[in-house]
Design a protein around this motif. Structure first.
Motif, PDB file in Angstrom:
ATOM      1  N   HIS A 276       3.539   0.896   6.566  1.00 43.93           N
ATOM      2  CA  HIS A 276       3.304   1.062   5.146  1.00 43.93           C
ATOM      3  C   HIS A 276       4.142   0.411   4.102  1.00 43.93           C
ATOM      4  O   HIS A 276       5.055   0.832   4.155  1.00 43.93           O
ATOM      5  CB  HIS A 276       2.608   2.243   5.033  1.00 43.93           C
ATOM      6  CG  HIS A 276       1.952   2.655   3.754  1.00 43.93           C
ATOM      7  ND1 HIS A 276       2.420   2.591   2.572  1.00 43.93           N
ATOM      8  CD2 HIS A 276       0.462   2.551   3.401  1.00 43.93           C
ATOM      9  CE1 HIS A 276       1.438   2.900   1.587  1.00 43.93           C
ATOM     10  NE2 HIS A 276       0.449   2.739   2.215  1.00 43.93           N
ATOM     11  N   THR A 297      -0.430  -1.860   5.727  1.00 48.60           N
ATOM     12  CA  THR A 297      -0.736  -0.414   5.702  1.00 48.60           C
ATOM     13  C   THR A 297      -1.397  -0.261   7.106  1.00 48.60           C
ATOM     14  O   THR A 297      -1.657  -1.185   8.000  1.00 48.60           O
ATOM     15  CB  THR A 297      -1.683  -0.083   4.496  1.00 48.60           C
ATOM     16  OG1 THR A 297      -1.800   1.274   4.652  1.00 48.60           O
ATOM     17  CG2 THR A 297      -2.997  -0.780   4.645  1.00 48.60           C
ATOM     18  N   GLN A 344      -4.234   1.212  -0.915  1.00 48.97           N
ATOM     19  CA  GLN A 344      -2.994   1.858  -0.333  1.00 48.97           C
ATOM     20  C   GLN A 344      -3.075   3.195  -0.337  1.00 48.97           C
ATOM     21  O   GLN A 344      -2.521   4.044   0.585  1.00 48.97           O
ATOM     22  CB  GLN A 344      -1.680   1.335  -1.049  1.00 48.97           C
ATOM     23  CG  GLN A 344      -1.490  -0.087  -0.816  1.00 48.97           C
ATOM     24  CD  GLN A 344      -1.190  -0.900   0.506  1.00 48.97           C
ATOM     25  OE1 GLN A 344      -1.606  -0.707   1.501  1.00 48.97           O
ATOM     26  NE2 GLN A 344       0.223  -0.926   0.569  1.00 48.97           N
TER      27      GLN A 344
END
Length: 396
Positions: A276, A297, A344
């Motif tokens: 990520h 991610t 995200q």
């Protein structure tokens, strides 16, 4: 209006790089694609092209070709085995503009994009592993393992993925990855049709099956199978052998046996690891990022390739309107930052619910999804989130 006839280097022949090349070449720019492999090729098994990604492929005139190789996925479904509760429950038909996702093998998506690139005679240079860049006020030049590129460019687009040497932002390795493989769709099976179907043991074990349209290896209808695993345990899983893998998979999901029995060796499985990171869209005056080199991610929301396609379209649209590099940077970042930041954040929230050692969060997941996911407001939120359209500005 717009930046005209730019000489542009694009690093990487993944979905974001190939889509960027097509959009920008059609605008009249001079494109050179650079690929680190001896021959451009896809990595991985199946993916979902969400309605958001389909919009971009439609604008490229490629959606019809994609559909011929893909399989419709009407819903996402998952059962928490030990509680017999729904842990994933989403139907694309509940969206405002109901469009099913498309399950497709990465090789099929790659083929459609690459065929279009070759039809436009876009130049591709292979065996070019990017190390760095040299940049002046007037030009940018990629530096590869074999040396500098033989010419300089006006712009460089980095679509080389999460491990790009040009990416910014600290990457955090996620605790779980997954083993992937592609098999043929059995004639008879008990797995939910036209669905990404999964089984969970808390959040520490996850098995999944998804239709991917044509299996490139056989020409038959295929399915991607995956098994969640910690990367540090991957070698032990491989050493234990294929019989043990099948036994563990079918212990969690007995109905998957017709799929899993087709895997004859651990060599047919690929271990994928995830990280990520959110970097910056532009990291120098002439360098722009697309896809995982900007933001990577967990694959929990299935957005990686879709986000890269959207980035490519957004950058091309910004190129049409920009009168300077500074204007291009602001327009591109403005068009994508909210959507990227939202997904995200959602990934950070949702990943531990489906891949973690804890038991409390999976319990919350099971209770909420089983009892509340069909409420209209919750249902709408989940559907538009997974479809990739939540918070998305119109690009094309």
């Amino acid at each position: 209006m717009g930046l005209v006839e730019q000489n542009i280097a694009i690093i990487g022949c993944g979905p974001g790089g190939l889509a960027s090349a097509l959009f920008l070449a059609r605008q009249g720019h001079h494109i050179t694609l650079f690929e680190r492999f001896l021959e451009p090729r896809p990595l991985g098994s199946g993916l979902l092209i969400q309605p958001s990604g389909q919009q971009i492929l439609q604008s490229l005139g490629l959606l019809k070709n994609i559909k011929e190789l893909a399989s419709p996925v009407d819903q996402l479904h998952g059962i928490s085995v030990h509680r017999n509760l729904r842990a994933l429950d989403m139907k694309y038909g509940h969206a405002r503009n109901a469009v099913s996702a498309l399950g497709i093998h990465r090789a099929s998506l790659f083929k459609v994009l690459m065929d279009a690139v070759q039809e436009m005679n876009i130049k591709i240079e292979v065996n070019q592993e990017l190390l760095s860049i040299n940049e002046t006020d007037s030009a940018i030049q990629p530096v590869f393992a074999k040396g500098k590129a033989d010419k300089k460019f006006d712009l460089l687009i980095d679509a080389s993925g999460a491990r790009s040497p040009l990416a910014t932002g600290r990457i955090r390795k996620l605790s779980y990855g997954a083993f992937w493989a592609t098999v043929d769709m059995p004639a008879n099976h008990g797995v939910m049709p036209n669905a990404l179907d999964q089984r969970y043991w808390h959040a520490s074990k996850m098995a999944g099956i998804m239709p991917v349209g044509v299996n490139p290896a056989t020409g038959n209808q295929g399915a991607a199978i995956f098994w969640s695993e910690k990367p540090e345990y991957a070698e032990g899983v491989i050493d234990a052998g294929i019989e043990n893998f099948r036994e563990e998979y079918c212990k969690l999901w007995p109905e998957a046996e017709p799929f899993i029995s087709q895997i004859e060796s651990m060599d047919e499985l690929t271990m994928a690891v995830y990280g990520h990171r959110t970097g910056r869209s532009q990291t120098s005056k002439r360098l722009f990022h697309v896809g995982d080199s900007w933001h990577c991610t967990s694959p929990q929301l299935g957005q990686g390739a879709n986000m890269a396609l959207i980035d490519a379209a957004a950058l091309a649209k910004a190129m049409e309107r920009a009168v300077s590099l500074d204007d291009l940077s602001k327009s591109y970042c403005r068009s994508r930052s909210f959507h990227i930041g939202l997904y995200q954040l959602l990934s950070i929230i949702f990943t531990p619910l489906y891949q973690s050692n804890g038991k409390f969060l999976p319990l919350i997941r099971d209770v909420v999804i089983h009892h509340f996911a069909r409420w209209p407001l919750v249902r709408s939120f989940i559907t538009h989130t997974v479809s990739g359209v939540l918070g998305l500005k119109r690009i094309r």
